[in-house]
Scaffold this active site. Structure first.
Site, PDB file in Angstrom:
ATOM      1  N   ASP A  15       0.847  -1.192   0.000  1.00 60.48           N
ATOM      2  CA  ASP A  15       0.000   0.000   0.000  1.00 60.48           C
ATOM      3  C   ASP A  15       0.889   1.251   0.000  1.00 60.48           C
ATOM      4  OD1 ASP A  15      -1.713   2.082   0.629  1.00 60.48           O
ATOM      5  OD2 ASP A  15      -2.545   1.105   2.414  1.00 60.48           O
ATOM      6  N   ILE A  16       0.743   2.070  -1.006  1.00 61.71           N
ATOM      7  CA  ILE A  16       1.631   3.242  -1.151  1.00 61.71           C
ATOM      8  C   ILE A  16       1.441   4.259  -0.027  1.00 61.71           C
ATOM      9  CG2 ILE A  16       0.140   4.674  -2.630  1.00 61.71           C
ATOM     10  CD1 ILE A  16       2.709   5.152  -4.369  1.00 61.71           C
ATOM     11  N   GLY A  37      -9.726   3.739  -5.871  1.00 59.77           N
ATOM     12  CA  GLY A  37      -8.367   3.205  -6.040  1.00 59.77           C
ATOM     13  C   GLY A  37      -7.342   3.868  -5.149  1.00 59.77           C
ATOM     14  N   ASP A  39      -6.115   6.817  -5.369  1.00 61.11           N
ATOM     15  CA  ASP A  39      -6.543   8.194  -5.062  1.00 61.11           C
ATOM     16  C   ASP A  39      -7.413   8.217  -3.792  1.00 61.11           C
ATOM     17  OD1 ASP A  39      -6.993  10.890  -5.419  1.00 61.11           O
ATOM     18  OD2 ASP A  39      -8.257  10.680  -7.201  1.00 61.11           O
ATOM     19  N   THR A 123      -3.405   1.665 -14.362  1.00 59.66           N
ATOM     20  CA  THR A 123      -3.674   0.226 -14.564  1.00 59.66           C
ATOM     21  C   THR A 123      -4.874  -0.297 -13.770  1.00 59.66           C
ATOM     22  OG1 THR A 123      -2.136  -0.464 -12.815  1.00 59.66           O
ATOM     23  CG2 THR A 123      -1.246  -0.268 -15.049  1.00 59.66           C
ATOM     24  N   GLY A 124      -5.569   0.609 -13.080  1.00 61.01           N
ATOM     25  CA  GLY A 124      -6.774   0.195 -12.363  1.00 61.01           C
ATOM     26  C   GLY A 124      -8.005   0.628 -13.146  1.00 61.01           C
ATOM     27  N   TYR A 126      -8.463   2.989 -15.023  1.00 63.12           N
ATOM     28  CA  TYR A 126      -8.188   3.480 -16.380  1.00 63.12           C
ATOM     29  C   TYR A 126      -7.738   2.376 -17.352  1.00 63.12           C
ATOM     30  CZ  TYR A 126      -8.860   8.386 -14.990  1.00 63.12           C
ATOM     31  OH  TYR A 126      -9.381   9.586 -14.567  1.00 63.12           O
TER      32      TYR A 126
HETATM   33  N1  AR6 Z   1      -1.372   1.471  -2.996  1.00 67.22           N
HETATM   34  C1  AR6 Z   1      -0.745   1.166  -4.155  1.00 67.22           C
HETATM   35  N2  AR6 Z   1      -1.400   0.853  -5.292  1.00 67.22           N
HETATM   36  C2  AR6 Z   1      -2.748   0.851  -5.245  1.00 67.22           C
HETATM   37  C3  AR6 Z   1      -3.477   1.162  -4.067  1.00 67.22           C
HETATM   38  C4  AR6 Z   1      -2.734   1.477  -2.907  1.00 67.22           C
HETATM   39  N3  AR6 Z   1      -3.311   1.801  -1.741  1.00 67.22           N
HETATM   40  N4  AR6 Z   1      -4.809   1.056  -4.359  1.00 67.22           N
HETATM   41  C5  AR6 Z   1      -4.907   0.690  -5.651  1.00 67.22           C
HETATM   42  N5  AR6 Z   1      -3.667   0.545  -6.190  1.00 67.22           N
HETATM   43  P1  AR6 Z   1      -6.337   3.219  -9.839  1.00 67.22           P
HETATM   44  P2  AR6 Z   1      -5.987   4.628 -12.419  1.00 67.22           P
HETATM   45  C6  AR6 Z   1      -3.278   0.180  -7.566  1.00 67.22           C
HETATM   46  O1  AR6 Z   1      -7.669   2.730 -10.241  1.00 67.22           O
HETATM   47  O2  AR6 Z   1      -6.113   3.360 -13.162  1.00 67.22           O
HETATM   48  C7  AR6 Z   1      -9.426   6.939  -9.345  1.00 67.22           C
HETATM   49  O3  AR6 Z   1     -10.806   6.905  -9.074  1.00 67.22           O
HETATM   50  C8  AR6 Z   1      -4.284  -0.556  -8.425  1.00 67.22           C
HETATM   51  O4  AR6 Z   1      -4.243  -1.944  -8.173  1.00 67.22           O
HETATM   52  O5  AR6 Z   1      -6.121   3.702  -8.464  1.00 67.22           O
HETATM   53  O6  AR6 Z   1      -4.869   5.571 -12.769  1.00 67.22           O
HETATM   54  C9  AR6 Z   1      -8.959   8.323  -9.768  1.00 67.22           C
HETATM   55  O7  AR6 Z   1      -9.670   9.345  -9.103  1.00 67.22           O
HETATM   56  C10 AR6 Z   1      -3.785  -0.239  -9.821  1.00 67.22           C
HETATM   57  O8  AR6 Z   1      -2.772  -1.141 -10.260  1.00 67.22           O
HETATM   58  O9  AR6 Z   1      -5.842   4.442 -10.805  1.00 67.22           O
HETATM   59  C11 AR6 Z   1      -9.213   8.329 -11.248  1.00 67.22           C
HETATM   60  O10 AR6 Z   1     -10.547   8.659 -11.533  1.00 67.22           O
HETATM   61  C12 AR6 Z   1      -3.136   1.135  -9.674  1.00 67.22           C
HETATM   62  O11 AR6 Z   1      -3.047   1.387  -8.265  1.00 67.22           O
HETATM   63  C13 AR6 Z   1      -8.944   6.899 -11.651  1.00 67.22           C
HETATM   64  O12 AR6 Z   1      -9.175   6.106 -10.493  1.00 67.22           O
HETATM   65  C14 AR6 Z   1      -3.912   2.268 -10.320  1.00 67.22           C
HETATM   66  O13 AR6 Z   1      -5.320   2.051 -10.160  1.00 67.22           O
HETATM   67  C15 AR6 Z   1      -7.513   6.685 -12.077  1.00 67.22           C
HETATM   68  O14 AR6 Z   1      -7.361   5.381 -12.549  1.00 67.22           O
END
Ligand code: AR6
Length: 176
Positions: A15-16, A37, A39, A123-124, A126
């Protein structure tokens, strides 16, 4: 741990929001007003001061980055960047994802930050394919080190074991 031109590169599964570094990078959206996610996790753990600063900033174009302090998080700053929504790969997604990493590091350098932790941007929600996204992330970081320097440690923090192994494979091939 890997080393490139005296810069330490580390991969972490987890977890970041727990990272004790100068800055963690947030995978935000254009509004900078929060979301799910990573954020959502950052705003929840960091508290309302981050959102207050984001409101004042007033948004961020895709591929660019903005900085706030980190509220209750153990890091000092949060660098908010916006990766592309992945459509079919022909809409400039790769360049925008590259820019998100590169511009985050530029901002870190401007603030004289030594250690930065990235999540796997886009990668989540998006839907960027994880393997391609990892290649772009690593390339952007190595290019930045070549061209700009001024940073000591870069962490890639992966939330799942499969994404951790994607980074590990790519970095092992490059450095071992
Ligand atoms: N620590 C590290 N990595 C994480 C964590 C965490 N706590 N939680 C999720 N991930 P995403 P995006 C990973 O969806 O694809 C938001 O609603 C997750 O497994 O967080 O850039 C924003 O407001 C994945 O591999 O971001 C935008 O609307 C990665 O973080 C949208 O999502 C990114 O997933 C951005 O989408």
């Amino acid at each position: 741990m890997y080393e490139y031109r005296d810069v330490k590169l580390k991969i972490v599964e987890g977890d970041i929001t727990k990272m004790e570094v100068d800055a963690i990078v947030n995978a935000a959206n254009n509004t900078l007003l929060g979301g799910g996610g990573v954020d959502g996790a950052i705003h929840r753990a960091g508290g309302p001061s981050i959102l207050e600063q984001c409101k004042k900033i007033g948004g961020c174009p895709t591929g660019e980055a903005r900085i706030t302090t980190a509220g209750n998080l153990p890091s000092k700053y949060v660098i908010h960047t916006v990766g592309p929504i992945y459509r079919d790969g022909s809409k400039g997604e790769a360049q925008l994802l590259y820019n998100a990493y590169y511009n985050s590091l530029k901002l870190a350098k401007e603030y004289k930050l030594q250690s930065v932790a990235f999540p796997s941007i886009s990668t989540g929600a998006y839907r960027y394919p994880k393997e391609e996204a990892a290649e772009i992330a690593i390339k952007a970081v190595l290019d930045f080190i070549d061209k700009e320097g001024g940073i000591e440690e870069v962490y890639f923090v992966l939330f799942s074991n499969d994404n951790y192994l994607i980074y590990k494979d790519l970095l092992d091939k490059k450095f071992n």
